[in-house]
Design an enzyme around this catalytic site. Structure first.
Site, PDB file in Angstrom:
ATOM      1  N   GLU A  17       7.731  10.212  -2.495  1.00 40.96           N
ATOM      2  CA  GLU A  17       6.524   9.937  -1.722  1.00 40.96           C
ATOM      3  C   GLU A  17       6.410  10.955  -0.590  1.00 40.96           C
ATOM      4  O   GLU A  17       7.013  10.767   0.480  1.00 40.96           O
ATOM      5  CB  GLU A  17       6.583   8.530  -1.110  1.00 40.96           C
ATOM      6  CG  GLU A  17       6.694   7.416  -2.121  1.00 40.96           C
ATOM      7  CD  GLU A  17       6.140   6.096  -1.592  1.00 40.96           C
ATOM      8  OE1 GLU A  17       5.317   5.504  -2.289  1.00 40.96           O
ATOM      9  OE2 GLU A  17       6.509   5.684  -0.478  1.00 40.96           O
TER      10      GLU A  17
ATOM     11  N   GLY B 188      -2.074   1.156  -0.957  1.00 41.51           N
ATOM     12  CA  GLY B 188      -3.415   0.581  -0.786  1.00 41.51           C
ATOM     13  C   GLY B 188      -4.066   0.083  -2.069  1.00 41.51           C
ATOM     14  O   GLY B 188      -4.610  -1.030  -2.100  1.00 41.51           O
TER      15      GLY B 188
ATOM     16  N   HIS C 274      11.887   3.559   2.506  1.00 41.75           N
ATOM     17  CA  HIS C 274      10.481   3.965   2.599  1.00 41.75           C
ATOM     18  C   HIS C 274      10.285   4.782   3.872  1.00 41.75           C
ATOM     19  O   HIS C 274      10.891   4.498   4.901  1.00 41.75           O
ATOM     20  CB  HIS C 274       9.568   2.734   2.608  1.00 41.75           C
ATOM     21  CG  HIS C 274       8.136   3.088   2.387  1.00 41.75           C
ATOM     22  ND1 HIS C 274       7.348   3.594   3.393  1.00 41.75           N
ATOM     23  CD2 HIS C 274       7.368   3.049   1.272  1.00 41.75           C
ATOM     24  CE1 HIS C 274       6.138   3.846   2.895  1.00 41.75           C
ATOM     25  NE2 HIS C 274       6.124   3.518   1.615  1.00 41.75           N
TER      26      HIS C 274
ATOM     27  N   ASN D 246       3.362  -1.715  -3.677  1.00 47.81           N
ATOM     28  CA  ASN D 246       3.963  -2.019  -2.371  1.00 47.81           C
ATOM     29  C   ASN D 246       2.862  -2.532  -1.466  1.00 47.81           C
ATOM     30  O   ASN D 246       2.030  -1.764  -0.986  1.00 47.81           O
ATOM     31  CB  ASN D 246       4.595  -0.733  -1.810  1.00 47.81           C
ATOM     32  CG  ASN D 246       5.142  -0.926  -0.406  1.00 47.81           C
ATOM     33  OD1 ASN D 246       5.202  -2.052   0.107  1.00 47.81           O
ATOM     34  ND2 ASN D 246       5.540   0.165   0.231  1.00 47.81           N
ATOM     35  N   TRP D 247       2.861  -3.849  -1.239  1.00 50.65           N
ATOM     36  CA  TRP D 247       1.776  -4.459  -0.456  1.00 50.65           C
ATOM     37  C   TRP D 247       1.938  -4.204   1.050  1.00 50.65           C
ATOM     38  O   TRP D 247       1.041  -4.486   1.819  1.00 50.65           O
ATOM     39  CB  TRP D 247       1.723  -5.962  -0.711  1.00 50.65           C
ATOM     40  CG  TRP D 247       1.387  -6.358  -2.115  1.00 50.65           C
ATOM     41  CD1 TRP D 247       1.283  -5.551  -3.222  1.00 50.65           C
ATOM     42  CD2 TRP D 247       1.093  -7.688  -2.578  1.00 50.65           C
ATOM     43  NE1 TRP D 247       0.950  -6.284  -4.328  1.00 50.65           N
ATOM     44  CE2 TRP D 247       0.838  -7.599  -3.972  1.00 50.65           C
ATOM     45  CE3 TRP D 247       1.039  -8.943  -1.976  1.00 50.65           C
ATOM     46  CZ2 TRP D 247       0.519  -8.721  -4.740  1.00 50.65           C
ATOM     47  CZ3 TRP D 247       0.727 -10.063  -2.741  1.00 50.65           C
ATOM     48  CH2 TRP D 247       0.475  -9.947  -4.102  1.00 50.65           C
ATOM     49  N   LYS D 248       3.090  -3.712   1.466  1.00 56.12           N
ATOM     50  CA  LYS D 248       3.387  -3.486   2.899  1.00 56.12           C
ATOM     51  C   LYS D 248       3.098  -4.778   3.682  1.00 56.12           C
ATOM     52  O   LYS D 248       3.254  -5.850   3.131  1.00 56.12           O
ATOM     53  CB  LYS D 248       2.601  -2.272   3.397  1.00 56.12           C
ATOM     54  CG  LYS D 248       2.824  -1.035   2.491  1.00 56.12           C
ATOM     55  CD  LYS D 248       2.293   0.247   3.049  1.00 56.12           C
ATOM     56  CE  LYS D 248       2.572   1.392   2.069  1.00 56.12           C
ATOM     57  NZ  LYS D 248       2.161   2.691   2.561  1.00 56.12           N
TER      58      LYS D 248
ATOM     59  N   SER E 150      -1.225   7.868  -2.025  1.00 54.03           N
ATOM     60  CA  SER E 150      -2.668   7.907  -2.324  1.00 54.03           C
ATOM     61  C   SER E 150      -2.992   7.948  -3.817  1.00 54.03           C
ATOM     62  O   SER E 150      -3.952   8.614  -4.231  1.00 54.03           O
ATOM     63  CB  SER E 150      -3.329   9.079  -1.588  1.00 54.03           C
ATOM     64  OG  SER E 150      -3.213   8.894  -0.185  1.00 54.03           O
TER      65      SER E 150
ATOM     66  N   GLU F 229       8.041   4.836   6.022  1.00 53.02           N
ATOM     67  CA  GLU F 229       7.619   4.056   7.200  1.00 53.02           C
ATOM     68  C   GLU F 229       8.827   3.434   7.889  1.00 53.02           C
ATOM     69  O   GLU F 229       8.887   3.342   9.109  1.00 53.02           O
ATOM     70  CB  GLU F 229       6.594   2.990   6.772  1.00 53.02           C
ATOM     71  CG  GLU F 229       5.250   3.630   6.437  1.00 53.02           C
ATOM     72  CD  GLU F 229       4.397   2.857   5.434  1.00 53.02           C
ATOM     73  OE1 GLU F 229       4.696   1.682   5.147  1.00 53.02           O
ATOM     74  OE2 GLU F 229       3.423   3.465   4.929  1.00 53.02           O
TER      75      GLU F 229
ATOM     76  N   GLY G 230      -1.162   6.968   2.438  1.00 56.13           N
ATOM     77  CA  GLY G 230      -2.255   6.335   3.174  1.00 56.13           C
ATOM     78  C   GLY G 230      -3.253   7.326   3.750  1.00 56.13           C
ATOM     79  O   GLY G 230      -4.069   6.968   4.599  1.00 56.13           O
TER      80      GLY G 230
HETATM   81  P1  13P Z   1      -0.693   4.605  -0.416  1.00 54.04           P
HETATM   82  O1  13P Z   1      -0.842   4.439  -1.913  1.00 54.04           O
HETATM   83  O2  13P Z   1      -1.511   3.620   0.358  1.00 54.04           O
HETATM   84  O3  13P Z   1      -0.881   6.013   0.002  1.00 54.04           O
HETATM   85  O4  13P Z   1       0.838   4.225  -0.070  1.00 54.04           O
HETATM   86  C1  13P Z   1       1.858   4.778  -0.805  1.00 54.04           C
HETATM   87  C2  13P Z   1       3.119   4.104  -0.434  1.00 54.04           C
HETATM   88  O5  13P Z   1       3.609   4.265   0.673  1.00 54.04           O
HETATM   89  C3  13P Z   1       3.755   3.229  -1.427  1.00 54.04           C
HETATM   90  O6  13P Z   1       5.036   2.860  -1.032  1.00 54.04           O
END
Ligand code: 13P
Length: 257
Positions: free
Chosen positions: A168, A235, A95, A9-11, A213, A97, A174
């Site tokens: 998650e 990330g 997600h 997931n590149w966000k 993470s 977020e 993150g």
């Molecule tokens: P990180 O791997 O950066 O913690 O993010 C996880 C994530 O939200 C994947 O959707």
């Protein structure tokens, strides 16, 4: 048969130039490799159609979101059907977020899962508890409510394996603070039992990914869990070498098991 999957997931990261370079590196690294894992990337939406045309068949394309509605007067939205028409196969839905920053309720998430399946795509449904919910011992109930609302209460047995669950924990996203291997497996087993109650043996066809993470150094331990079928990577999916190492950690586990 459930699939082992690693999804990136590149966000809201990468310029178009960086995105093309990352795809090129991943294509080079995966081509000709005996990888026993489904590899999925979810770049920013504006890049999807262009990336699709150069993607090797072993990498599938995902979107990070879609509209809760079908076509119509919804300015700024894009439908699951539009994503399907440019070659997208998976859509990340719910997600944390988006739940936290764009007020996506379980009801909205449920509508989006429905849209994704109606478009013939696979949904990657994200669930997970906050730190406060875990510390007060409510994590299993929180995840149960999320799974029921968007998945088991509305999706029939015949479509159930078109949904991939991504657990998650919000406190691990993150933050560099990952769930322990035991915490991940314990929650995945809980999710599997909810799916088992709803769908019986079909539950063993549903992939459950861990996200939060995941890095090359901790991936192998997490993926060993019996009910952990891969990962949703944030990330570390932005660095081709790290993403590849995580794919290999998952793929090696498949071969070993
Ligand atoms: P990180 O791997 O950066 O913690 O993010 C996880 C994530 O939200 C994947 O959707």
């Amino acid at each position: 048969m459930k699939r082992r999957i690693i999804a990136g997931n590149w966000k809201s990261n990468t310029t178009w130039t960086e995105a093309k370079q990352l795809v090129e590196e991943l294509s080079r690294m995966t081509t000709g490799q005996d990888i026993n894992t489904r590899v999925v990337i979810a770049p920013p939406t504006p890049y999807l159609a262009a990336i699709r045309s150069g993607l090797p068949p072993m990498i599938a394309l995902a979107a990070q979101n879609c509209s809760a509605n079908d076509t119509g007067a919804f300015t700024g939205e894009y439908t699951a059907g539009m994503l399907a028409s440019v070659g997208v196969k998976y859509v990340i839905v719910g997600h944390s977020e988006r739940r936290a920053m764009y007020n996506e309720t379980d009801e909205v998430v449920a509508q989006k899962v429905r849209q994704v399946l109606d478009a013939g795509l696979y949904a990657i449904l994200c669930v997970g508890e906050s730190l406060e919910e875990r510390e007060s011992g409510r994590h299993f109930d929180v995840v149960k409510t999320q799974i029921e609302a968007a998945f088991t209460a509305q999706i029939g047995k015949e479509e159930a394996n078109h949904v991939v669950v991504a657990y998650e924990p919000v406190w691990a996203i993150g933050t560099g603070k990952t769930a322990s291997d035991e915490q991940a497996q314990e929650m995945h087993a809980h999710i599997r039992s909810l799916l088992d109650e709803a769908y019986g043996e079909v539950a063993s066809d549903i992939s459950i990914l861990y996200g939060g993470s995941v890095k090359p150094g901790n991936a192998a331990g997490i993926f060993q869990g019996e009910d952990v079928d891969g990962g949703l990577i944030g990330g570390a999916s932005l660095k081709a070498e790290d993403f590849m190492a995580i794919i290999e950690a998952n793929s090696e586990w498949t071969t070993a098991s």
